[in-house]
Scaffold this motif. Structure first.
Motif, PDB file in Angstrom:
ATOM      1  N   VAL A 120       0.737  -1.177  -0.184  1.00  0.00           N
ATOM      2  CA  VAL A 120       0.096   0.010  -0.092  1.00  0.00           C
ATOM      3  C   VAL A 120       0.871   1.388  -0.031  1.00  0.00           C
ATOM      4  O   VAL A 120       0.418   2.383  -0.503  1.00  0.00           O
ATOM      5  N   ARG A 121       2.007   1.346   0.838  1.00  0.00           N
ATOM      6  CA  ARG A 121       3.049   2.488   0.706  1.00  0.00           C
ATOM      7  C   ARG A 121       3.452   2.710  -0.645  1.00  0.00           C
ATOM      8  O   ARG A 121       3.597   3.907  -0.923  1.00  0.00           O
ATOM      9  N   THR A 122       3.650   1.621  -1.212  1.00  0.00           N
ATOM     10  CA  THR A 122       4.373   1.759  -2.737  1.00  0.00           C
ATOM     11  C   THR A 122       3.451   2.321  -3.613  1.00  0.00           C
ATOM     12  O   THR A 122       3.632   3.454  -4.388  1.00  0.00           O
ATOM     13  N   LEU A 123       1.936   1.943  -3.568  1.00  0.00           N
ATOM     14  CA  LEU A 123       1.013   2.544  -4.309  1.00  0.00           C
ATOM     15  C   LEU A 123       0.555   4.226  -3.913  1.00  0.00           C
ATOM     16  O   LEU A 123       0.192   4.871  -4.821  1.00  0.00           O
ATOM     17  N   PHE A 124       0.579   4.182  -2.630  1.00  0.00           N
ATOM     18  CA  PHE A 124       0.688   5.541  -2.108  1.00  0.00           C
ATOM     19  C   PHE A 124       1.495   6.582  -2.720  1.00  0.00           C
ATOM     20  O   PHE A 124       1.106   7.780  -3.197  1.00  0.00           O
ATOM     21  N   GLU A 125       2.690   6.093  -2.547  1.00  0.00           N
ATOM     22  CA  GLU A 125       3.885   6.854  -3.441  1.00  0.00           C
ATOM     23  C   GLU A 125       3.579   7.107  -4.822  1.00  0.00           C
ATOM     24  O   GLU A 125       3.602   8.449  -5.438  1.00  0.00           O
ATOM     25  N   ALA A 126       3.154   6.195  -5.431  1.00  0.00           N
ATOM     26  CA  ALA A 126       2.820   6.411  -6.890  1.00  0.00           C
ATOM     27  C   ALA A 126       1.791   7.382  -7.214  1.00  0.00           C
ATOM     28  O   ALA A 126       1.785   8.098  -8.010  1.00  0.00           O
ATOM     29  N   SER A 127       0.690   7.118  -6.391  1.00  0.00           N
ATOM     30  CA  SER A 127      -0.312   8.171  -6.459  1.00  0.00           C
ATOM     31  C   SER A 127      -0.045   9.403  -6.208  1.00  0.00           C
ATOM     32  O   SER A 127      -0.599  10.526  -7.023  1.00  0.00           O
ATOM     33  N   TYR A 128       0.850   9.786  -5.234  1.00  0.00           N
ATOM     34  CA  TYR A 128       1.363  11.027  -4.978  1.00  0.00           C
ATOM     35  C   TYR A 128       1.914  11.605  -6.144  1.00  0.00           C
ATOM     36  O   TYR A 128       1.781  12.869  -6.326  1.00  0.00           O
ATOM     37  N   LEU A 129       2.905  10.872  -6.376  1.00  0.00           N
ATOM     38  CA  LEU A 129       3.767  11.277  -7.640  1.00  0.00           C
ATOM     39  C   LEU A 129       2.919  11.730  -8.685  1.00  0.00           C
ATOM     40  O   LEU A 129       3.239  12.513  -9.514  1.00  0.00           O
ATOM     41  N   ARG A 130       1.968  10.865  -9.015  1.00  0.00           N
ATOM     42  CA  ARG A 130       1.032  11.161 -10.372  1.00  0.00           C
ATOM     43  C   ARG A 130       0.256  12.195 -10.180  1.00  0.00           C
ATOM     44  O   ARG A 130       0.021  13.216 -11.042  1.00  0.00           O
ATOM     45  N   MET A 131      -0.143  12.782  -8.858  1.00  0.00           N
ATOM     46  CA  MET A 131      -0.946  14.149  -8.582  1.00  0.00           C
ATOM     47  C   MET A 131      -0.288  15.028  -8.823  1.00  0.00           C
ATOM     48  O   MET A 131      -0.337  16.030  -9.278  1.00  0.00           O
ATOM     49  N   LYS A 132       1.248  14.997  -8.135  1.00  0.00           N
ATOM     50  CA  LYS A 132       2.219  16.030  -8.167  1.00  0.00           C
ATOM     51  C   LYS A 132       2.529  16.310  -9.685  1.00  0.00           C
ATOM     52  O   LYS A 132       2.581  17.674  -9.854  1.00  0.00           O
ATOM     53  N   LYS A 133       2.808  15.330 -10.313  1.00  0.00           N
ATOM     54  CA  LYS A 133       3.225  15.537 -11.855  1.00  0.00           C
ATOM     55  C   LYS A 133       2.181  16.428 -12.470  1.00  0.00           C
ATOM     56  O   LYS A 133       2.405  17.186 -13.413  1.00  0.00           O
ATOM     57  N   MET A 134       0.740  15.927 -12.329  1.00  0.00           N
ATOM     58  CA  MET A 134      -0.471  16.778 -13.148  1.00  0.00           C
ATOM     59  C   MET A 134      -0.564  17.852 -12.823  1.00  0.00           C
ATOM     60  O   MET A 134      -0.659  18.991 -13.534  1.00  0.00           O
ATOM     61  N   LEU A 135      -0.338  18.377 -11.430  1.00  0.00           N
ATOM     62  CA  LEU A 135      -0.220  19.700 -10.785  1.00  0.00           C
ATOM     63  C   LEU A 135       0.917  20.630 -11.512  1.00  0.00           C
ATOM     64  O   LEU A 135       0.434  21.507 -12.320  1.00  0.00           O
ATOM     65  N   GLU A 136       1.937  19.963 -11.405  1.00  0.00           N
ATOM     66  CA  GLU A 136       3.186  20.506 -11.949  1.00  0.00           C
ATOM     67  C   GLU A 136       2.991  21.075 -13.418  1.00  0.00           C
ATOM     68  O   GLU A 136       3.422  22.136 -14.056  1.00  0.00           O
ATOM     69  N   THR A 137       2.582  19.971 -14.136  1.00  0.00           N
ATOM     70  CA  THR A 137       2.373  20.317 -15.724  1.00  0.00           C
ATOM     71  C   THR A 137       1.498  21.602 -16.067  1.00  0.00           C
ATOM     72  O   THR A 137       1.696  22.291 -16.949  1.00  0.00           O
ATOM     73  N   ARG A 138       0.322  21.382 -15.271  1.00  0.00           N
ATOM     74  CA  ARG A 138      -0.526  22.606 -15.259  1.00  0.00           C
ATOM     75  C   ARG A 138      -0.241  23.849 -14.975  1.00  0.00           C
ATOM     76  O   ARG A 138      -0.471  24.943 -15.734  1.00  0.00           O
ATOM     77  N   LEU A 139       0.622  23.920 -13.763  1.00  0.00           N
ATOM     78  CA  LEU A 139       1.083  25.122 -13.482  1.00  0.00           C
ATOM     79  C   LEU A 139       2.177  25.381 -14.225  1.00  0.00           C
ATOM     80  O   LEU A 139       2.122  27.014 -14.295  1.00  0.00           O
ATOM     81  N   ILE A 140       3.084  24.929 -14.507  1.00  0.00           N
ATOM     82  CA  ILE A 140       4.004  25.447 -15.452  1.00  0.00           C
ATOM     83  C   ILE A 140       3.464  25.813 -17.059  1.00  0.00           C
ATOM     84  O   ILE A 140       3.947  27.056 -17.384  1.00  0.00           O
ATOM     85  N   ALA A 141       2.470  25.441 -17.528  1.00  0.00           N
ATOM     86  CA  ALA A 141       1.708  25.917 -18.638  1.00  0.00           C
ATOM     87  C   ALA A 141       1.080  27.091 -18.376  1.00  0.00           C
ATOM     88  O   ALA A 141       1.229  28.143 -19.171  1.00  0.00           O
ATOM     89  N   LEU A 142       0.253  27.177 -17.291  1.00  0.00           N
ATOM     90  CA  LEU A 142      -0.311  28.315 -16.966  1.00  0.00           C
ATOM     91  C   LEU A 142       0.770  29.541 -16.665  1.00  0.00           C
ATOM     92  O   LEU A 142       0.491  30.875 -16.953  1.00  0.00           O
ATOM     93  N   SER A 143       1.618  29.287 -15.967  1.00  0.00           N
ATOM     94  CA  SER A 143       3.050  30.345 -15.730  1.00  0.00           C
ATOM     95  C   SER A 143       3.359  30.759 -16.858  1.00  0.00           C
ATOM     96  O   SER A 143       3.761  32.031 -17.083  1.00  0.00           O
ATOM     97  N   ARG A 144       3.648  29.940 -17.945  1.00  0.00           N
ATOM     98  CA  ARG A 144       4.294  30.257 -19.163  1.00  0.00           C
ATOM     99  C   ARG A 144       3.445  31.421 -19.931  1.00  0.00           C
ATOM    100  O   ARG A 144       3.822  32.313 -20.736  1.00  0.00           O
TER     101      ARG A 144
END
Length: 220
Positions: A120-144
């Motif tokens: 479960v901890r491994t899957l928790f990390e994967a979910s966290y990283l997925r959410m973080k990546k989605m946010l970063e992608t959107r924030l970078i695009a909006l910032s540019r």
């Protein structure tokens, strides 16, 4: 007479669908194989013809959840701050999280905080990283596009994404554990306001967005 390949595939999908629904609402520890099979309208013994263990089923349910994620709209929708804040606001509706919404990677984060199971901890990390990546992608695009009041520096964006996720997941996890409806909503409102301020939404815009979302005056 042996079951057909289609029948086996359909049975497996029924188990998986039931597991996704239960795991997304209650988390790994609170769900039993018996509950999953009951929801799937199948016998308990049929489970092991499709999955080796509850952990194996949970792993597959998280993989499917990530594939079908409702949160994928974060990177597919229009490039606007309004779109981003609407998606953030949607996380505050606990009734939707608990009943109607299609599960996303965020449900793993909400339900599995502090779980000691290695799988479960491994899957928790994967979910966290997925959410973080989605946010970063959107924030970078909006910032540019100069739609956010900060530069598209990757370290800055990463820090913003961490802060947003910490506020989002922490607020929902706490609110889901409280019996008092008004206090639950106050926590969600405070976290939502904090996230919008992190995105640089000024006070006048903030009131309009909160009003439009419909969540500041109780759960929809």
């Amino acid at each position: 007479m042996p079951y057909s390949t289609n029948h086996k595939a359909e049975s497996r999908e029924r188990i998986l669908k039931s597991a996704i629904e239960l795991f997304s609402r209650q988390g790994f520890e609170k769900v039993s194989i018996g509950q999953i099979m009951k929801l799937a309208k199948m016998t308990h013994g049929a489970f092991y013809a499709h999955f080796a263990s509850k952990e194996a089923l949970y792993r597959e349910s998280v993989r499917k959840t990530l594939e079908r994620s409702h949160a994928a709209r974060l990177v597919k929708g229009p490039l606007s701050v309004k779109h981003l804040t609407d998606l953030v606001a949607n996380y505050w509706n606990l009734q939707e999280l608990e009943r109607k919404r299609r599960p996303g990677p965020e449900t793993v984060l909400f339900n599995e905080i502090g779980n000691d199971n290695a799988e479960v901890r491994t899957l928790f990390e994967a979910s966290y990283l997925r959410m973080k990546k989605m946010l970063e992608t959107r924030l970078i695009a909006l910032s540019r596009l100069k739609k956010l009041p900060f530069d598209p520096d990757r370290e800055v964006i990463a820090e913003k994404s961490r802060a947003i996720l910490a506020s989002l997941v922490g607020a929902v996890a706490i609110a889901k554990s409280l019996p008092d409806e008004q206090e639950r909503q106050r926590i969600l409102d405070a976290a939502q306001r904090n996230i919008l301020q992190m995105l640089g939404v000024d006070e006048s815009e903030l009131e309009g967005m909160l009003g439009d979302s419909g969540y500041e005056h109780g759960l929809a």
